[in-house]
Design a protein around this motif. Structure first.
Motif, PDB file in Angstrom:
ATOM      1  N   UNK A 140      51.906  47.536  55.504  1.00  0.00           N
ATOM      2  CA  UNK A 140      53.306  47.858  55.258  1.00  0.00           C
ATOM      3  C   UNK A 140      53.500  48.385  53.850  1.00  0.00           C
ATOM      4  N   UNK A 141      54.366  49.385  53.726  1.00  0.00           N
ATOM      5  CA  UNK A 141      54.618  50.005  52.430  1.00  0.00           C
ATOM      6  C   UNK A 141      55.299  49.056  51.453  1.00  0.00           C
ATOM      7  N   UNK A 142      56.012  48.053  51.975  1.00  0.00           N
ATOM      8  CA  UNK A 142      56.751  47.139  51.106  1.00  0.00           C
ATOM      9  C   UNK A 142      55.919  45.942  50.649  1.00  0.00           C
ATOM     10  N   UNK A 143      54.601  45.975  50.897  1.00  0.00           N
ATOM     11  CA  UNK A 143      53.736  44.880  50.470  1.00  0.00           C
ATOM     12  C   UNK A 143      52.559  45.448  49.665  1.00  0.00           C
ATOM     13  N   UNK A 144      52.802  45.832  48.413  1.00  0.00           N
ATOM     14  CA  UNK A 144      51.728  46.423  47.605  1.00  0.00           C
ATOM     15  C   UNK A 144      50.656  45.392  47.251  1.00  0.00           C
ATOM     16  N   UNK A 145      49.473  45.889  46.904  1.00  0.00           N
ATOM     17  CA  UNK A 145      48.374  45.042  46.451  1.00  0.00           C
ATOM     18  C   UNK A 145      48.421  45.035  44.926  1.00  0.00           C
ATOM     19  N   UNK A 146      48.702  43.868  44.353  1.00  0.00           N
ATOM     20  CA  UNK A 146      48.916  43.758  42.912  1.00  0.00           C
ATOM     21  C   UNK A 146      47.899  42.799  42.307  1.00  0.00           C
ATOM     22  N   UNK A 147      47.218  43.249  41.255  1.00  0.00           N
ATOM     23  CA  UNK A 147      46.316  42.403  40.475  1.00  0.00           C
ATOM     24  C   UNK A 147      46.605  42.622  38.999  1.00  0.00           C
ATOM     25  N   UNK A 148      46.669  41.546  38.242  1.00  0.00           N
ATOM     26  CA  UNK A 148      46.954  41.661  36.819  1.00  0.00           C
ATOM     27  C   UNK A 148      48.265  42.359  36.544  1.00  0.00           C
ATOM     28  N   UNK A 149      49.213  42.224  37.456  1.00  0.00           N
ATOM     29  CA  UNK A 149      50.514  42.852  37.286  1.00  0.00           C
ATOM     30  C   UNK A 149      50.545  44.332  37.610  1.00  0.00           C
ATOM     31  N   UNK A 150      49.417  44.909  38.026  1.00  0.00           N
ATOM     32  CA  UNK A 150      49.343  46.329  38.330  1.00  0.00           C
ATOM     33  C   UNK A 150      49.094  46.561  39.818  1.00  0.00           C
ATOM     34  N   UNK A 151      49.802  47.517  40.395  1.00  0.00           N
ATOM     35  CA  UNK A 151      49.584  47.882  41.788  1.00  0.00           C
ATOM     36  C   UNK A 151      48.327  48.727  41.910  1.00  0.00           C
ATOM     37  N   UNK A 195      46.422  58.586  44.263  1.00  0.00           N
ATOM     38  CA  UNK A 195      47.514  58.149  43.405  1.00  0.00           C
ATOM     39  C   UNK A 195      48.590  57.349  44.096  1.00  0.00           C
ATOM     40  N   UNK A 196      48.570  57.301  45.418  1.00  0.00           N
ATOM     41  CA  UNK A 196      49.541  56.490  46.153  1.00  0.00           C
ATOM     42  C   UNK A 196      49.117  55.028  46.118  1.00  0.00           C
ATOM     43  N   UNK A 197      50.036  54.146  46.484  1.00  0.00           N
ATOM     44  CA  UNK A 197      49.688  52.735  46.570  1.00  0.00           C
ATOM     45  C   UNK A 197      48.616  52.532  47.633  1.00  0.00           C
ATOM     46  N   UNK A 198      47.576  51.786  47.291  1.00  0.00           N
ATOM     47  CA  UNK A 198      46.495  51.539  48.243  1.00  0.00           C
ATOM     48  C   UNK A 198      47.015  50.738  49.437  1.00  0.00           C
ATOM     49  N   UNK A 199      46.707  51.229  50.629  1.00  0.00           N
ATOM     50  CA  UNK A 199      47.081  50.525  51.863  1.00  0.00           C
ATOM     51  C   UNK A 199      45.816  50.283  52.677  1.00  0.00           C
ATOM     52  N   UNK A 200      45.586  49.032  53.031  1.00  0.00           N
ATOM     53  CA  UNK A 200      44.422  48.647  53.822  1.00  0.00           C
ATOM     54  C   UNK A 200      44.920  48.016  55.106  1.00  0.00           C
ATOM     55  N   UNK A 201      44.626  48.651  56.219  1.00  0.00           N
ATOM     56  CA  UNK A 201      45.109  48.161  57.516  1.00  0.00           C
ATOM     57  C   UNK A 201      44.303  46.936  57.957  1.00  0.00           C
ATOM     58  N   UNK A 238      36.573  54.477  41.891  1.00  0.00           N
ATOM     59  CA  UNK A 238      37.339  55.124  42.949  1.00  0.00           C
ATOM     60  C   UNK A 238      38.831  54.893  42.801  1.00  0.00           C
ATOM     61  N   UNK A 239      39.221  53.723  42.312  1.00  0.00           N
ATOM     62  CA  UNK A 239      40.638  53.378  42.194  1.00  0.00           C
ATOM     63  C   UNK A 239      41.163  53.527  40.764  1.00  0.00           C
ATOM     64  N   UNK A 240      40.350  54.150  39.896  1.00  0.00           N
ATOM     65  CA  UNK A 240      40.745  54.309  38.502  1.00  0.00           C
ATOM     66  C   UNK A 240      40.422  55.706  37.988  1.00  0.00           C
ATOM     67  N   UNK A 241      40.753  56.696  38.800  1.00  0.00           N
ATOM     68  CA  UNK A 241      40.572  58.107  38.441  1.00  0.00           C
ATOM     69  C   UNK A 241      39.136  58.395  37.996  1.00  0.00           C
ATOM     70  N   UNK A 242      38.189  57.746  38.696  1.00  0.00           N
ATOM     71  CA  UNK A 242      36.783  58.012  38.454  1.00  0.00           C
ATOM     72  C   UNK A 242      36.164  57.231  37.319  1.00  0.00           C
ATOM     73  N   UNK A 243      36.950  56.435  36.604  1.00  0.00           N
ATOM     74  CA  UNK A 243      36.436  55.683  35.463  1.00  0.00           C
ATOM     75  C   UNK A 243      36.290  54.209  35.843  1.00  0.00           C
ATOM     76  N   UNK A 244      35.048  53.741  35.934  1.00  0.00           N
ATOM     77  CA  UNK A 244      34.819  52.355  36.299  1.00  0.00           C
ATOM     78  C   UNK A 244      35.314  51.408  35.213  1.00  0.00           C
TER      79      UNK A 244
END
Length: 366
Positions: A205-216, A222-228, A346-352
């Motif tokens: 669901x779009x209204x349930x973002x994955x947040x760690x350390x206060x960051x989505x 660049x969109x919010x990660x969605x894992x079915x 992969x989730x940080x614009x190519x920078x690990x």
């Protein structure tokens, strides 16, 4: 590389809820201690399986991990390709049918064999290669592959990312985190069926973002990660299958309906029930009492949901940053691989942003 002795025992207390406490109320005794089982400065492990003195680890190719896709740790904690080097030697252009393309999960069945879930898709968000998506069964007695269950295009479709597996008699159930749905596998015939395709219970669901350390967490675009459909567990009596998108909420369905190939998609979907509104989880494990252990991503914690719905915090620790698929062993330890998935390039614009070493912990829970 440091490793903890597998024979080590540590009598530790764990969190509890006093009788009569309200659901969701949390109370803790002194913290249990994390024991380092293995560390790596090159491999990112999101899966673990334990069998006697054997520890198996695996990780997806797209994390940037360097090393075998599936490994057995030796006495010094060093990873050795398993079941052999050939199975771990895939490279672009190779035939994907008898090699590991991209392992997302490993799991032991009730008989003790090791099962490997190969998405067949080399890239995150990519399509499975023809013949690449499969489940591989490995005998831990002979350390050889005993059977390959290929997933044809009717099961592993465009956009599919076959995710994890649980067993119930002659059937196995798998989640598809890419194209929302479940897959039912007949272990005798090898036949696969897609079920609950695209229903709300399997779709993020779009209204349930994955947040760690206060960051989505952001997807590569660049969109919010969605894992079915991602985590799943089977009740100890085999009656219920519990499942959810990574960000929740959880649903359940009786396995008798999943096993009935005569039901229409609409009739099957009508048997899905709400079960638990849990936060985004990295992974889960269910014990023989029906307690669900889950890793709360936002809190860097391991929590437990009891069968009556109470939530207990077992341990909160910054080292538990995106724990993925835990497993409970026969000695009363829960094993916690910490791949730090949100930190991979992969989730940080190519920078690990991975903090090395990547660790595998274990924690006594009983």
């Amino acid at each position: 590389m440091k490793s903890a002795s597998l024979a080590m025992t540590a009598w530790l207390s764990f969190a509890f809820i006093a009788p009569g406490a309200q659901a969701q109320t949390q109370k803790q005794t002194p913290r249990p201690s994390l024991l380092v089982a293995a560390e790596s400065n090159s491999m990112i492990w999101n899966g673990v399986a334990v069998a006697g003195g054997n520890i198996f680890v695996s990780g997806p190719r797209w994390t940037g991990s360097k090393g075998p896709a599936l490994a057995r740790l030796d006495a010094k904690g060093q990873p050795k390709p398993y079941p052999d080097a050939g199975w771990n030697a895939w490279k672009p252009g190779d035939d994907p049918r008898n090699v590991f393309v991209n392992i997302n999960a490993i799991h032991r069945d009730p008989s003790g064999d090791l099962w490997v879930v190969d998405t067949g898709a080399p890239d995150f968000g990519g399509n499975p290669l023809p013949g690449g998506a499969k489940v591989v069964r490995i005998s831990l007695k002979t350390h050889r592959v005993s059977r390959i269950y290929p997933f044809g295009p009717e099961a592993a479709q465009e956009g599919s990312y076959i995710d994890d597996i649980r067993f119930n008699g002659r059937h196995a159930y798998l989640t598809d985190a890419g194209k929302p749905g479940l897959v039912v596998l007949d272990l005798e015939t090898g036949r696969t069926r897609r079920v609950l395709d695209g229903v709300p219970a399997t779709a993020a669901r779009a209204d349930r973002p994955i947040v760690l350390g206060g960051q989505t967490v952001k997807a590569p675009d660049g969109s919010n990660l969605k894992v079915n459909a991602d985590p799943l567990e089977l009740s100890p009596d085999g009656r219920w299958l519990y499942f959810a998108p990574l960000s929740g909420p959880w649903s359940r369905i009786e396995t008798r309906w999943l096993d009935d190939s005569n039901l229409t998609p609409e009739a099957l979907a009508a048997h899905v029930e709400p079960w638990a509104d849990l936060p985004p989880v990295g992974g889960t494990a269910m014990d023989g009492n029906g307690d669900l252990y889950f890793t709360n991503l936002a809190q860097d914690s391991l929590q437990k949901r009891t069968p009556d719905g109470r939530i207990e915090t077992v341990l909160q620790d910054p080292r538990l940053h995106w724990v993925d698929a835990p497993v409970i062993d026969e000695q009363g330890f829960i094993w916690l691989p910490v791949p730090q998935m949100d930190r991979v390039g992969l989730f940080n614009q190519g920078q690990s942003k991975t903090v090395w070493p990547v660790s595998l912990y274990r924690l006594r829970i009983r």
